[in-house]
Design an enzyme around this catalytic site. Structure first.
Site, PDB file in Angstrom:
ATOM      1  N   GLY A  10       0.906  -1.291   0.072  1.00 59.03           N
ATOM      2  CA  GLY A  10      -0.024   0.099   0.006  1.00 59.03           C
ATOM      3  C   GLY A  10       0.957   1.144  -0.079  1.00 59.03           C
ATOM      4  O   GLY A  10       0.462   2.320   0.775  1.00 59.03           O
ATOM      5  N   ALA A  11       1.972   1.188  -0.909  1.00 57.81           N
ATOM      6  CA  ALA A  11       2.692   2.309  -0.911  1.00 57.81           C
ATOM      7  C   ALA A  11       2.470   3.588  -1.776  1.00 57.81           C
ATOM      8  O   ALA A  11       3.072   4.545  -2.077  1.00 57.81           O
ATOM      9  CB  ALA A  11       4.112   2.065  -1.210  1.00 57.81           C
ATOM     10  N   GLY A  14      -1.229   7.756   0.737  1.00 54.61           N
ATOM     11  CA  GLY A  14      -1.337   8.103   2.163  1.00 54.61           C
ATOM     12  C   GLY A  14      -0.082   7.658   3.001  1.00 54.61           C
ATOM     13  O   GLY A  14       0.931   8.113   2.739  1.00 54.61           O
ATOM     14  N   TYR A 164     -14.375  -3.178   9.807  1.00 56.08           N
ATOM     15  CA  TYR A 164     -13.030  -2.337   9.665  1.00 56.08           C
ATOM     16  C   TYR A 164     -12.606  -2.666  10.964  1.00 56.08           C
ATOM     17  O   TYR A 164     -11.136  -3.218  11.043  1.00 56.08           O
ATOM     18  CB  TYR A 164     -13.257  -0.962   9.383  1.00 56.08           C
ATOM     19  CG  TYR A 164     -11.998  -0.201   9.239  1.00 56.08           C
ATOM     20  CD1 TYR A 164     -11.212  -0.492   8.211  1.00 56.08           C
ATOM     21  CD2 TYR A 164     -11.661   0.580  10.284  1.00 56.08           C
ATOM     22  CE1 TYR A 164      -9.925   0.255   8.118  1.00 56.08           C
ATOM     23  CE2 TYR A 164     -10.447   1.269  10.256  1.00 56.08           C
ATOM     24  CZ  TYR A 164      -9.313   1.156   9.164  1.00 56.08           C
ATOM     25  OH  TYR A 164      -8.333   1.643   9.198  1.00 56.08           O
TER      26      TYR A 164
HETATM   27  N1  LIG Z   1      -5.962   7.086   7.716  1.00 54.03           N
HETATM   28  C1  LIG Z   1      -6.301   6.805   9.010  1.00 54.03           C
HETATM   29  O1  LIG Z   1      -6.909   7.765   9.703  1.00 54.03           O
HETATM   30  C2  LIG Z   1      -5.794   5.302   9.443  1.00 54.03           C
HETATM   31  C3  LIG Z   1      -6.002   5.332  10.766  1.00 54.03           C
HETATM   32  C4  LIG Z   1      -5.694   4.041  11.490  1.00 54.03           C
HETATM   33  C5  LIG Z   1      -4.994   3.126  10.482  1.00 54.03           C
HETATM   34  N2  LIG Z   1      -5.113   3.241   9.226  1.00 54.03           N
HETATM   35  C6  LIG Z   1      -4.623   2.450   8.335  1.00 54.03           C
HETATM   36  O2  LIG Z   1      -3.503   2.780   7.555  1.00 54.03           O
HETATM   37  C7  LIG Z   1      -3.221   1.962   6.401  1.00 54.03           C
HETATM   38  C8  LIG Z   1      -2.931   2.744   5.228  1.00 54.03           C
HETATM   39  O3  LIG Z   1      -4.135   3.451   4.950  1.00 54.03           O
HETATM   40  P1  LIG Z   1      -4.110   5.075   4.489  1.00 54.03           P
HETATM   41  O4  LIG Z   1      -5.036   5.746   5.529  1.00 54.03           O
HETATM   42  O5  LIG Z   1      -2.877   5.413   3.980  1.00 54.03           O
HETATM   43  O6  LIG Z   1      -4.982   4.836   3.301  1.00 54.03           O
HETATM   44  P2  LIG Z   1      -4.968   5.143   1.679  1.00 54.03           P
HETATM   45  O7  LIG Z   1      -4.381   6.291   1.141  1.00 54.03           O
HETATM   46  O8  LIG Z   1      -6.297   4.924   1.070  1.00 54.03           O
HETATM   47  O9  LIG Z   1      -3.799   3.786   1.264  1.00 54.03           O
HETATM   48  C9  LIG Z   1      -4.089   2.754   1.223  1.00 54.03           C
HETATM   49  C10 LIG Z   1      -2.920   1.838   0.364  1.00 54.03           C
HETATM   50  O10 LIG Z   1      -3.348   0.469   0.453  1.00 54.03           O
HETATM   51  C11 LIG Z   1      -3.611  -0.018  -0.984  1.00 54.03           C
HETATM   52  N3  LIG Z   1      -4.502  -0.846  -1.013  1.00 54.03           N
HETATM   53  C12 LIG Z   1      -5.753  -0.996  -0.887  1.00 54.03           C
HETATM   54  N4  LIG Z   1      -6.508  -1.812  -1.325  1.00 54.03           N
HETATM   55  C13 LIG Z   1      -5.853  -2.752  -1.916  1.00 54.03           C
HETATM   56  C14 LIG Z   1      -5.614  -3.997  -2.592  1.00 54.03           C
HETATM   57  N5  LIG Z   1      -6.674  -4.742  -2.599  1.00 54.03           N
HETATM   58  N6  LIG Z   1      -4.551  -4.468  -3.098  1.00 54.03           N
HETATM   59  C15 LIG Z   1      -3.419  -3.856  -2.961  1.00 54.03           C
HETATM   60  N7  LIG Z   1      -3.270  -2.653  -2.332  1.00 54.03           N
HETATM   61  C16 LIG Z   1      -4.262  -2.169  -1.949  1.00 54.03           C
HETATM   62  C17 LIG Z   1      -3.942   1.266  -1.577  1.00 54.03           C
HETATM   63  O11 LIG Z   1      -3.440   1.291  -3.141  1.00 54.03           O
HETATM   64  P3  LIG Z   1      -4.230   1.756  -4.181  1.00 54.03           P
HETATM   65  O12 LIG Z   1      -3.635   2.919  -4.557  1.00 54.03           O
HETATM   66  O13 LIG Z   1      -4.242   0.884  -5.190  1.00 54.03           O
HETATM   67  O14 LIG Z   1      -5.613   2.072  -3.799  1.00 54.03           O
HETATM   68  C18 LIG Z   1      -2.940   2.323  -0.996  1.00 54.03           C
HETATM   69  O15 LIG Z   1      -1.655   2.514  -1.474  1.00 54.03           O
HETATM   70  C19 LIG Z   1      -4.301   1.011   6.296  1.00 54.03           C
HETATM   71  O16 LIG Z   1      -3.973  -0.273   6.976  1.00 54.03           O
HETATM   72  C20 LIG Z   1      -5.363   1.677   7.259  1.00 54.03           C
HETATM   73  O17 LIG Z   1      -6.273   0.799   7.656  1.00 54.03           O
HETATM   74  C21 LIG Z   1      -5.401   4.518   8.420  1.00 54.03           C
END
Ligand SMILES: NC(=O)c1ccc[n+]([C@@H]2O[C@H](COP(=O)([O-])OP(=O)(O)OC[C@H]3O[C@@H](n4cnc5c(N)ncnc54)[C@H](OP(=O)(O)O)[C@@H]3O)[C@@H](O)[C@H]2O)c1
Length: 286
Positions: A10-11, A14, A164
């Site tokens: 997920g690089a 975000g 979630y």
């Molecule tokens: N944002 C928050 O407030 C928050 C809080 C607590 C925990 N988290 C955790 O932090 C982590 C990163 O999330 P983020 O907030 O940075 O969200 P984000 O900006 O949506 O980034 C998510 C990343 O995961 C990838 N991804 C999603 N579905 C995928 C799939 N089926 N196969 C391969 N890659 C996939 C996305 O790739 P694509 O570009 O292809 O979509 C993207 O690179 C997650 O595990 C999330 O649960 C986030």
């Protein structure tokens, strides 16, 4: 981090993208994954502009599809002799029930099962490192989760928040159980709560759903930038202060307590066993 290979799932967006930029600046060799070739190529170009960045490669894979996780592991294995840091970061939220291609609900398949499978498939590469670190990105959202995985990932009882939260609870249980199973090896396993971060998480559900998430943290004045949100991950990946530390949960670079259910060892073992069944994998040997 010079000479160390870091894999980040997920690089392309975000928190994972911000972690890649920071670890690149520390000199790590990066293997980056995501679903979007275009975003992956743009990220590699961005990393190559940094003077201290070493090598960065992007490998496309949809982690909700187990066949693609296997293909990703093969591609990673062909690129490196060992994996020093594995950052299990990719994640998604789904407002409605969606069945994945492997007949597993999408939140569970993407957030938990993919990383369970990838870690097992890279186990020998982690073992080959001098001291490997597995970092799994969980969330404070795990705290209200029931641990009833059967119920919350079924169509009839699906609730977006519960799904979630339970997928993030599964991340924690996996991180803790991996620690127990890696006892006596040089592989550590820790989990992270990045805090509320302004990312694309939830954008797949439409703008209203996404604004609800970002607005919730903004109203509490606790919304972080992706760079801030990635800091604890980078700390766990690189700091000598956490050398040998395993089975812990971190927030703002400090160890914190996770929910009582997350520390239920019998439940974590049951989750491990059912994850083995759902992925068709054999168990780890030390
Ligand atoms: N944002 C928050 O407030 C928050 C809080 C607590 C925990 N988290 C955790 O932090 C982590 C990163 O999330 P983020 O907030 O940075 O969200 P984000 O900006 O949506 O980034 C998510 C990343 O995961 C990838 N991804 C999603 N579905 C995928 C799939 N089926 N196969 C391969 N890659 C996939 C996305 O790739 P694509 O570009 O292809 O979509 C993207 O690179 C997650 O595990 C999330 O649960 C986030």
């Amino acid at each position: 981090m010079k000479g160390k290979t870091c894999v980040i799932t997920g690089a392309t967006s975000g928190i994972g993208r911000a972690a890649a930029v920071q670890l690149g600046r520390l000199g790590a060799d990066l293997i980056l994954t995501g679903r979007d070739e275009r975003k992956g190529a743009a990220l590699v170009r961005r990393l190559q502009r940094d003077p201290v960045g070493e090598t960065a490669h992007f490998i496309r894979a949809d982690l909700s599809i187990q066949r693609e996780v296997h293909e990703l592991a093969v591609a990673i294995r062909s690129r490196c002799a060992r994996v020093d840091v594995l950052i299990n970061n990719a994640g998604a939220r789904f407002d409605t029930f969606q069945m994945g291609p492997d007949k597993v609900e999408m939140t569970f398949a993407t957030n938990h099962l993919s990383h369970f499978l990838l870690t097992l498939l890279l186990h020998d590469k982690l073992k080959a490192a001098r001291a490997a670190r597995v970092i799994t990105v969980a969330s404070g959202a795990h705290s209200g989760a029931s641990g009833d995985f059967e119920r919350c990932f079924r169509a009839e009882t699906y609730d977006r928040k519960a799904a979630y939260g339970n997928s993030k609870l599964a991340n924690l249980m996996f991180a803790y159980e991996l620690t127990l199973r890696m006892k006596g090896t040089k592989i550590t396993s820790n989990a992270v709560d990045p805090g509320g971060v302004a990312t694309n998480l939830g954008r797949n559900n439409g703008i209203v759903s996404w604004l609800r998430h970002v607005g919730y943290h903004a109203l509490k004045r606790k919304l972080l930038s992706p760079r801030k949100g990635a800091e604890t991950i980078v700390f766990l990946a690189s700091s000598p202060a956490v050398e040998g530390v395993s089975g812990k949960y971190f927030f703002r670079k400090m160890e914190i307590e996770s929910s009582r259910i997350s520390r239920d060892e019998a439940a974590a073992m049951r989750l491990w066993e059912s994850s083995l069944r759902l992925t068709g994998m054999d168990d780890l040997s030390k």
